[in-house]
Write a protein that holds these residues in place. Structure first.
Motif, PDB file in Angstrom:
ATOM      1  N   SER A  63      38.026  -4.104  -1.548  1.00 37.61           N
ATOM      2  CA  SER A  63      37.727  -4.183  -0.116  1.00 37.61           C
ATOM      3  C   SER A  63      36.863  -5.394   0.233  1.00 37.61           C
ATOM      4  CB  SER A  63      37.039  -2.894   0.365  1.00 37.61           C
ATOM      5  OG  SER A  63      35.793  -2.737  -0.281  1.00 37.61           O
ATOM      6  N   TYR A  64      36.260  -6.021  -0.757  1.00 34.24           N
ATOM      7  CA  TYR A  64      35.433  -7.211  -0.507  1.00 34.24           C
ATOM      8  C   TYR A  64      36.210  -8.514  -0.699  1.00 34.24           C
ATOM      9  CZ  TYR A  64      31.233  -4.381  -0.293  1.00 34.24           C
ATOM     10  OH  TYR A  64      30.284  -3.478   0.083  1.00 34.24           O
ATOM     11  N   GLY A 147      28.755 -12.342  -5.467  1.00 34.20           N
ATOM     12  CA  GLY A 147      28.183 -11.013  -5.612  1.00 34.20           C
ATOM     13  C   GLY A 147      27.765 -10.317  -4.340  1.00 34.20           C
ATOM     14  N   ILE A 148      28.342 -10.695  -3.197  1.00 35.09           N
ATOM     15  CA  ILE A 148      27.959 -10.062  -1.932  1.00 35.09           C
ATOM     16  C   ILE A 148      28.158  -8.551  -1.982  1.00 35.09           C
ATOM     17  CG2 ILE A 148      30.202 -10.402  -0.801  1.00 35.09           C
ATOM     18  CD1 ILE A 148      26.695 -10.589   0.847  1.00 35.09           C
ATOM     19  N   VAL A 152      25.439  -5.665  -0.605  1.00 35.44           N
ATOM     20  CA  VAL A 152      25.783  -4.651   0.389  1.00 35.44           C
ATOM     21  C   VAL A 152      25.537  -3.254  -0.179  1.00 35.44           C
ATOM     22  CG1 VAL A 152      27.681  -3.638   1.733  1.00 35.44           C
ATOM     23  CG2 VAL A 152      27.394  -6.126   1.634  1.00 35.44           C
ATOM     24  N   GLU A 153      25.925  -3.023  -1.416  1.00 39.19           N
ATOM     25  CA  GLU A 153      25.712  -1.713  -2.030  1.00 39.19           C
ATOM     26  C   GLU A 153      24.223  -1.420  -2.196  1.00 39.19           C
ATOM     27  OE1 GLU A 153      28.089   0.648  -2.568  1.00 39.19           O
ATOM     28  OE2 GLU A 153      29.301  -0.817  -1.475  1.00 39.19           O
ATOM     29  N   LEU A 157      21.877   1.689  -0.512  1.00 41.00           N
ATOM     30  CA  LEU A 157      20.943   2.550  -1.251  1.00 41.00           C
ATOM     31  C   LEU A 157      19.536   2.521  -0.656  1.00 41.00           C
ATOM     32  CD1 LEU A 157      22.019   1.708  -4.919  1.00 41.00           C
ATOM     33  CD2 LEU A 157      22.459   3.837  -3.672  1.00 41.00           C
ATOM     34  N   LEU A 158      19.192   1.419  -0.015  1.00 41.38           N
ATOM     35  CA  LEU A 158      17.847   1.261   0.539  1.00 41.38           C
ATOM     36  C   LEU A 158      17.764   1.622   2.021  1.00 41.38           C
ATOM     37  CD1 LEU A 158      16.926  -2.051  -1.281  1.00 41.38           C
ATOM     38  CD2 LEU A 158      15.995   0.241  -1.739  1.00 41.38           C
TER      39      LEU A 158
END
Length: 164
Positions: A63-64, A147-148, A152-153, A157-158
């Motif tokens: 999806s990225y 590594g975007i 995003v992940e 989480l944050l």
């Protein structure tokens, strides 16, 4: 006609060295090498290894992926021939140096010139105050290769944490 072929036909002023960019300098590098000049190539990425890694990330995070841009083997073949002709290969990271060595480039030919400025070490507290906001900066292209997907992940989480 590659631009390098066009440049190789120019009548250049007297010089002792040539510096070219990866994937675009093969023909002029050959001419310069034949003339006995010192030849340098600036390698801008980790070549075929970079493509393999990005393809693995595309498979893991479809999806990225913006597109499935696959460079043909001939593209990387040019790079390998440039590396063979070069007296020196300039890279901007230790990672790229290691990847080129894994592709068969002699480590003795590679010189690392980092892109980023490294400030002197400073004393940083081990902990931050509870509730203090953490600022995050993304430095790089917004692509799967940079590594975007992991940024995003991590942001997910944050969610709800004091992060900007």
């Amino acid at each position: 006609l590659f631009r390098s072929e066009w440049v190789s036909r120019l009548d250049l002023p007297e010089h002792t060295a040539f510096i070219g960019f990866a994937y675009s300098s093969l023909e002029i590098m050959a001419k310069e090498r034949e003339a006995g000049r010192f030849v340098v190539v600036v390698q801008i990425d980790a070549a075929a290894m970079n493509q393999r890694i990005v393809q693995q990330e595309v498979e893991r995070w479809p999806s990225y992926a913006s597109s499935k841009l696959i460079f043909p083997e001939a593209y990387f073949g040019r790079a390998r021939r440039e590396w063979a002709l070069a007296d020196l290969i300039l890279v901007n990271s230790d990672w790229t140096r290691r990847m080129l060595v894994s592709e068969g480039v002699s480590e003795a030919k590679i010189e690392l010139i980092p892109l980023a400025y490294s400030r002197p070490a400073s004393k940083v507290a081990d902990r931050r105050d509870a509730g203090a906001e953490l600022s995050v900066l993304w430095l790089g292209n917004v692509t799967i290769g940079k590594g975007i997907q992991y940024l995003v992940e991590a942001a997910r989480l944050l969610k709800g944490e004091p992060v900007r």
